[in-house]
Scaffold this motif. Structure first.
Motif, short mmCIF file in Angstrom:
data_model
loop_
_atom_site.label_atom_id
_atom_site.label_comp_id
_atom_site.label_asym_id
_atom_site.label_seq_id
_atom_site.Cartn_x
_atom_site.Cartn_y
_atom_site.Cartn_z
N TRP A 1 35.17 35.35 45.65
CA TRP A 1 35.14 36.68 45.91
C TRP A 1 33.81 37.49 44.88
O TRP A 1 33.19 38.16 45.50
CB TRP A 1 36.17 37.54 45.38
CG TRP A 1 37.16 37.27 46.56
CD1 TRP A 1 38.49 36.46 46.53
CD2 TRP A 1 37.03 37.99 47.72
NE1 TRP A 1 38.98 36.55 47.88
CE2 TRP A 1 38.25 37.47 48.82
CE3 TRP A 1 36.51 38.98 48.37
CZ2 TRP A 1 38.85 38.00 49.77
CZ3 TRP A 1 36.53 39.65 49.69
CH2 TRP A 1 37.66 38.94 50.33
N SER A 2 33.53 36.66 44.17
CA SER A 2 32.22 37.39 43.11
C SER A 2 31.18 36.99 43.97
O SER A 2 30.20 37.67 43.97
CB SER A 2 32.28 36.64 41.58
OG SER A 2 32.33 35.31 41.72
N GLY A 3 31.06 35.50 44.50
CA GLY A 3 29.82 35.21 45.41
C GLY A 3 29.79 36.26 46.70
O GLY A 3 28.61 36.65 46.94
N LEU A 4 31.04 36.44 47.28
CA LEU A 4 30.93 37.28 48.41
C LEU A 4 30.40 38.80 48.10
O LEU A 4 29.82 39.28 49.26
CB LEU A 4 32.37 37.17 49.17
CG LEU A 4 32.55 37.72 50.44
CD1 LEU A 4 31.63 37.06 51.52
CD2 LEU A 4 33.93 37.83 51.00
N LEU A 5 30.95 39.23 47.02
CA LEU A 5 30.42 40.51 46.64
C LEU A 5 29.14 40.61 46.27
O LEU A 5 28.88 41.81 45.71
CB LEU A 5 31.61 41.09 45.64
CG LEU A 5 32.93 41.12 46.27
CD1 LEU A 5 33.96 41.72 45.24
CD2 LEU A 5 33.00 42.23 47.54
N LEU A 6 28.65 39.59 45.83
CA LEU A 6 27.10 39.65 45.06
C LEU A 6 26.02 40.51 45.85
O LEU A 6 25.43 41.42 45.06
CB LEU A 6 26.58 38.26 44.97
CG LEU A 6 25.61 37.78 43.82
CD1 LEU A 6 26.08 38.55 42.51
CD2 LEU A 6 25.13 36.50 43.85
N PRO A 7 25.88 40.61 47.07
CA PRO A 7 24.92 41.56 47.81
C PRO A 7 25.28 43.04 47.76
O PRO A 7 24.69 43.77 47.94
CB PRO A 7 24.79 40.80 49.01
CG PRO A 7 25.57 39.60 49.11
CD PRO A 7 26.58 39.69 48.15
N GLY A 8 26.72 43.15 47.49
CA GLY A 8 27.19 44.59 47.53
C GLY A 8 26.44 45.68 46.77
O GLY A 8 26.08 46.71 47.41
N PRO A 9 26.11 45.54 45.63
CA PRO A 9 25.60 46.49 44.75
C PRO A 9 24.34 46.99 45.21
O PRO A 9 23.97 48.01 45.34
CB PRO A 9 25.47 45.80 43.17
CG PRO A 9 26.82 45.05 43.18
CD PRO A 9 26.77 44.22 44.73
N LEU A 10 23.41 45.99 45.62
CA LEU A 10 22.03 46.31 46.19
C LEU A 10 22.19 46.89 47.62
O LEU A 10 21.45 47.91 47.83
CB LEU A 10 21.22 44.87 46.34
CG LEU A 10 19.99 45.06 47.04
CD1 LEU A 10 19.08 45.91 46.17
CD2 LEU A 10 19.15 43.56 47.25
N THR B 1 25.23 43.77 39.80
CA THR B 1 24.89 42.61 40.14
C THR B 1 24.80 41.41 39.22
O THR B 1 25.28 40.37 39.32
CB THR B 1 23.13 42.71 40.91
OG1 THR B 1 23.27 43.43 41.74
CG2 THR B 1 22.81 41.29 41.32
N GLY B 2 24.39 41.93 37.84
CA GLY B 2 24.29 40.81 36.87
C GLY B 2 25.74 40.32 36.59
O GLY B 2 26.01 39.25 36.31
N ALA B 3 26.52 41.21 36.46
CA ALA B 3 27.98 41.00 36.23
C ALA B 3 28.68 40.05 37.09
O ALA B 3 29.34 39.10 36.77
CB ALA B 3 28.80 42.24 36.01
N LEU B 4 28.45 40.23 38.41
CA LEU B 4 28.95 39.54 39.37
C LEU B 4 28.19 38.11 39.53
O LEU B 4 28.95 37.08 39.64
CB LEU B 4 28.44 40.21 40.97
CG LEU B 4 29.70 41.31 41.09
CD1 LEU B 4 28.96 41.92 42.44
CD2 LEU B 4 31.10 40.90 41.39
N MET B 5 26.85 38.08 39.13
CA MET B 5 26.21 36.73 39.29
C MET B 5 26.72 36.08 37.97
O MET B 5 26.98 34.92 37.91
CB MET B 5 24.72 37.06 39.01
CG MET B 5 24.10 35.82 38.83
SD MET B 5 23.87 34.80 40.50
CE MET B 5 22.64 35.60 41.12
N LEU B 6 26.86 36.64 36.63
CA LEU B 6 27.60 35.83 35.57
C LEU B 6 29.05 35.44 35.97
O LEU B 6 29.20 34.36 35.48
CB LEU B 6 27.49 36.77 34.42
CG LEU B 6 26.14 36.90 33.68
CD1 LEU B 6 26.20 38.09 32.73
CD2 LEU B 6 25.44 35.86 33.36
#
Length: 224
Positions: free
Chosen positions: A79-88, A44-49
């Motif tokens: 795509w980083s924003g769209l995938l952001l909830p994915g890890p959780l 999540t941190g990687a996608l957020m950054l």
């Protein structure tokens, strides 16, 4: 934050959850986060950054000129924003993660005491009682979760222009841009707090923390 192995007899209470057991061979350390929780946090941190960095490249002219390739930056941002909830969402299969989410979602009386101490600028550990997560961490988790959902919704309206009228898309752009700025400021505060607490970083990096730190900074953890 249970007693050390061997200190309890056969009639002791139920075995504590894995997240609170001493780490094997760790001496004075106890387990704070499972491997799944650490993976979710890192992903999540990687996608957020990535999302914040690409947003900066899109909105700051100097960065846009330095990076170039705007179309690629836009794609990475979307795509980083769209995938952001994915890890959780993937991590919800972890029992430890679900237990910690319940802790984060439960505001207890001593959390109000913690906030009052912060307002008074009373930094004494005994003035700031906390469970596994203190009141500030609970507020941050709730705020960032809500902000991500709003960013995802407004971002979809901006991405798929046929979903809503022009007025909605204009409003979504306004909310998206200003909330992105707020998220950037809050993330800087989060990183600053983490930088100032080596034990907290160690807990997220290795999964274990010193027992003395846990008892001092999170004295109500055992009660939970």
């Amino acid at each position: 934050m249970t007693s050390t192995p061997g200190s309890a007899g056969p009639t002791a209470g139920a075995t504590p959850p894995l997240s609170e057991r001493p780490s094997p061979g760790a001496g004075g350390r106890i387990r704070r986060f499972s491997r799944a929780e650490r993976w979710v946090h890192r992903a999540t941190g990687a996608l957020m950054l990535l999302c914040v960095a690409t947003a900066g490249c899109l909105y700051v002219p100097q960065l846009a000129e330095l990076v170039g390739r705007r179309a690629l930056v836009v794609t990475l941002h979307e795509w980083s924003g769209l995938l952001l909830p994915g890890p959780l969402l993937l991590g919800l299969g972890s029992r430890e993660l679900r237990a910690d989410l319940r802790r984060l979602n439960r505001f207890l009386p001593y959390d109000k005491e913690w906030l009052r101490a912060v307002r008074r600028r009373d930094a004494r550990p005994e003035a700031r009682p906390a469970g596994k997560f203190n009141a500030g961490q609970k507020l941050y988790a709730g705020w960032i979760a809500g902000a991500v959902l709003v960013m995802l919704g407004t971002g979809l309206l901006m991405w798929f222009t046929g979903l809503a009228p022009v007025l909605w898309r204009t409003s979504a752009t306004f909310v998206h841009d200003w909330l992105a700025l707020a998220i950037g400021v809050v993330l800087l505060g989060h990183l600053g707090m983490a930088y100032g607490d080596p034990q907290a970083r160690r807990g997220m990096r290795t999964g274990t923390v010193d027992r003395a730190w846990a008892e001092r900074e999170h004295p109500r953890w055992k009660e939970e």
